[in-house]
Design an enzyme around this catalytic site. Sequence first.
Site, PDB file in Angstrom:
ATOM      1  N   HIS A   1      -6.110  -0.286   2.632  1.00 43.76           N
ATOM      2  CA  HIS A   1      -5.244   0.495   3.520  1.00 43.76           C
ATOM      3  C   HIS A   1      -6.099   1.645   4.064  1.00 43.76           C
ATOM      4  O   HIS A   1      -6.985   2.135   3.364  1.00 43.76           O
ATOM      5  CB  HIS A   1      -4.087   1.037   2.671  1.00 43.76           C
ATOM      6  CG  HIS A   1      -3.015   1.739   3.435  1.00 43.76           C
ATOM      7  ND1 HIS A   1      -3.147   3.038   3.879  1.00 43.76           N
ATOM      8  CD2 HIS A   1      -1.783   1.336   3.817  1.00 43.76           C
ATOM      9  CE1 HIS A   1      -2.033   3.399   4.503  1.00 43.76           C
ATOM     10  NE2 HIS A   1      -1.184   2.388   4.483  1.00 43.76           N
TER      11      HIS A   1
ATOM     12  N   ASP B   1      -6.177   2.435  -6.032  1.00 45.26           N
ATOM     13  CA  ASP B   1      -5.007   2.676  -5.187  1.00 45.26           C
ATOM     14  C   ASP B   1      -3.879   1.787  -5.716  1.00 45.26           C
ATOM     15  O   ASP B   1      -3.859   0.581  -5.470  1.00 45.26           O
ATOM     16  CB  ASP B   1      -5.360   2.330  -3.731  1.00 45.26           C
ATOM     17  CG  ASP B   1      -4.159   2.450  -2.798  1.00 45.26           C
ATOM     18  OD1 ASP B   1      -3.040   2.697  -3.289  1.00 45.26           O
ATOM     19  OD2 ASP B   1      -4.354   2.279  -1.581  1.00 45.26           O
TER      20      ASP B   1
ATOM     21  N   GLN C   1       0.796  -0.295  -4.302  1.00 42.78           N
ATOM     22  CA  GLN C   1       1.578  -1.537  -4.253  1.00 42.78           C
ATOM     23  C   GLN C   1       1.731  -2.170  -5.629  1.00 42.78           C
ATOM     24  O   GLN C   1       2.358  -3.217  -5.755  1.00 42.78           O
ATOM     25  CB  GLN C   1       0.920  -2.549  -3.293  1.00 42.78           C
ATOM     26  CG  GLN C   1       0.796  -2.064  -1.860  1.00 42.78           C
ATOM     27  CD  GLN C   1       2.150  -1.900  -1.163  1.00 42.78           C
ATOM     28  OE1 GLN C   1       3.179  -2.417  -1.625  1.00 42.78           O
ATOM     29  NE2 GLN C   1       2.164  -1.179  -0.064  1.00 42.78           N
TER      30      GLN C   1
ATOM     31  N   LYS D   1       7.496   4.698  -2.571  1.00 47.49           N
ATOM     32  CA  LYS D   1       7.471   3.237  -2.686  1.00 47.49           C
ATOM     33  C   LYS D   1       7.963   2.800  -4.059  1.00 47.49           C
ATOM     34  O   LYS D   1       8.067   1.614  -4.362  1.00 47.49           O
ATOM     35  CB  LYS D   1       6.034   2.710  -2.486  1.00 47.49           C
ATOM     36  CG  LYS D   1       5.473   2.936  -1.096  1.00 47.49           C
ATOM     37  CD  LYS D   1       4.126   2.268  -0.963  1.00 47.49           C
ATOM     38  CE  LYS D   1       3.230   2.908   0.055  1.00 47.49           C
ATOM     39  NZ  LYS D   1       3.428   2.426   1.423  1.00 47.49           N
TER      40      LYS D   1
ATOM     41  N   CYS E   1      -1.747  -0.666   8.766  1.00 47.73           N
ATOM     42  CA  CYS E   1      -2.772   0.314   8.377  1.00 47.73           C
ATOM     43  C   CYS E   1      -3.951  -0.348   7.678  1.00 47.73           C
ATOM     44  O   CYS E   1      -4.533   0.205   6.739  1.00 47.73           O
ATOM     45  CB  CYS E   1      -2.204   1.433   7.503  1.00 47.73           C
ATOM     46  SG  CYS E   1      -0.900   2.354   8.281  1.00 47.73           S
TER      47      CYS E   1
END
Lengths: 415, 144
Positions: A127, A204, A207, A230, A370
Site C-alpha cells: 500500500h 503493516d 489487513q 479497519k 493505493c
Amino acid sequence: MNLDLSEYKKDFPIFQRKVRGGNSLVYLDSAATSQKPTAVIEAESNFYRTINAAVHRGAHLLAEEASDAFEMSRSNVASFIGADSSEVVFTKSATESLNIIAYSLGNPDSRINIKSGDQIVVTEMEHHANLIPWQQLAKRTGASLSWLSFTEDGRIDLSNIKDVINSKTKIVAVTHQSNVFGTILPIDEISKAARAVGALVVLDACQSAPHFPINVKELDVDFLAFSGHKTLGPTGIGVLWGKHQLLEKLEPVVFGGSMVDSVTMTGATWASAPRKFEAGVPNMAQAVGLSAAIDYLRSIGLNNIAEYEHELTKYLLEGLASMSGIKVIGPLDLKDRGGVISFTVDGVHPHDVGQVLDQYGIAVRTGHHCAWPLMRKLKIAGTTRASFHLYNNREDIKQLIDGIEKVKSYFKVAK
Amino acid sequence: MELDSLYQEVILDHYRSPHHKGLSDDKDIQVHHNNPSCGDEITLNLKVQEGKVSDISWDGVGCSISMASASVMSDLLIGKTFREANVIFEAFMELMQSKGRSDGDESLLEDGVAFAGVSKFPARIKCALLSWMAFKDAAIQVME
Ligand SMILES: Cc1ncc(COP(=O)(O)O)c(C=O)c1O
C-alpha cells in the site's frame, strides 16, 4: 456453512439503513474501512458523556478516570497483539504509525538510523502507506530502496530473497496481507532472511490484525502498524507497536505537550516510550472505542472470524470462477489467503463496474487501491475489490454475483 | 433507472468506438494528465494552425465516462478557433457543475449534452473532465 456468524450483523446499526432506491446495504469494502458495532459507538460516546478530560494532566477525578480508560485501552491493544503496554503507541492511523518509524529512522540522533549506502527493502505489493515513507527515507538519507517482487498469481516471489535482503539491508518493511490480492505473506521466511543480515522488520498489519489472531512475538518482527477503523474501531486511532528497547533508541517525530521528561527555555528531554511518541492531547475517546472493538472481536473469537471469512472467500472465488469474462487478480486457491478479492470484468472499467453495483446497494472499492505500482506492473488500470468482515454473509455474495451479471448485460459484454 | 441518465447510449457508443484515439505524430504539444484517485490517464496531442485547433489526438486508459468524454471533446473542438473552443469549454464546465439541473446547449455541445447526467454523480465529474483539463493545459502551453 459450518460456522455461521450472521447473528452478529444486527450489532451493526448501519445495516438498518437503505441505500439507492430502497436497497439493503451490501457492504463489501471492509478492507478500506470496517463498519462499527453499537458497542464501539457507545464506548466512544460514553467517554464524552461521562469521563471526558485531558489524559495525564489534570488533578481531578475526570482526568484520573480518562487516564485510566486510556491506559486500559493501551493494555488491551497490547494483549490483542501479544505485546507489552509500554510498547504500544497510539497514533491517528496506520499511515501515521509507519511514517513515524520511517521518519525517526532518518534522524541521525536516533540510536538506530539509516545512512547513505544502507538499503531498505519493501515489496512490490505494498500500500502507498508502506511504500512512500520508505521512498522518502531513502531520499533523505541517501539509502537505496529495493523490493521483493510478486508472482503472476499475486504471491510474494521469494526466489531471489537472498539477493534482495543482503548485507546492506537495514530495514525490511512488508505487508502482512495484501490489500489488493488478499495474499497472506510468509512473514517467518522474510523475518528469517532479515535476521540473517541483522535487518529490522516492519510489518503493516492493517489487513491482518482485524481478521485473524496475530502475535508480535511469534511473528518475530520489530515494528508493527494497524488502524483502528479497519478493526471495527473508530477513525482517528492507529497503533504503532515496537520492541521496547528499539522504541527507546528512536527520537520522537512530533514535539509538544505530554511527551517530555523535562523542559528549559533552550531544550528538552523526552519521556520514555510510548509517551514520547504521543505529543499533545491524544485521541482518547477513539482509543477507548478501539478497546471496545477489540473486546467485541475477542468475544466472537478471531479464529472464528478468520474461519468464517475463509468460507465466504471460498464461496466468492467459486462464484467468480463459474462466470465468463471475470479474472481474479490474486490467488485462486485458499491457502494463505484472506477475504480480499480483486477481479476485473472484461470490457468494463472497474469504475463502471462499481457504479452499476452501487445502483443495487452493493458497495465495493474500485481503482488502484493505493497500490499503483502493483497495477502498473500488472498493466491494468485497476480492479474491482470485494472485501469482507464478520457481518457479511452468503447472501451478500449472491447479490454481488448477480450484480456482476447485471454489469455485464448493462455494458453488453459477452455472456 | 438512474444509471441510464449517467450512461447515455451516446456515451457508451463513444466508449466502444472512440474518435481521434491513437496519438498522431503531427503535434505542437503533448500533455499527460491523470486522475490520481482512480488512476485514469490520458495523453493528448494538440496541433495548432492559424489560431485554430487543427488536430487533437489522444490515448489513454480509463472508464467509459472519461474515454467517451475525450472522444466527444475531440470531435467538438477540432477545426474550431481557440475563441470558439473556449466558449464550448466553458459551456461544458457549466454543464458539469449543474447538478443535473441543466440539459446543456445542444447547438454548442452536440454529443456533449449526453454528459448532463454525469453532473448528478459527484464522483464521476472528474472522469468527464479529465480530457478537457488536458486540452486546457495544452492550449495554455501552446499559447505561451
Ligand atoms: C495494507 C494497508 N496499509 C496501510 C493502510 C493505511 O491505513 P490508514 O489509511 O488507516 O492509515 C491501508 C488502508 O488503506 C492498507 O490497506
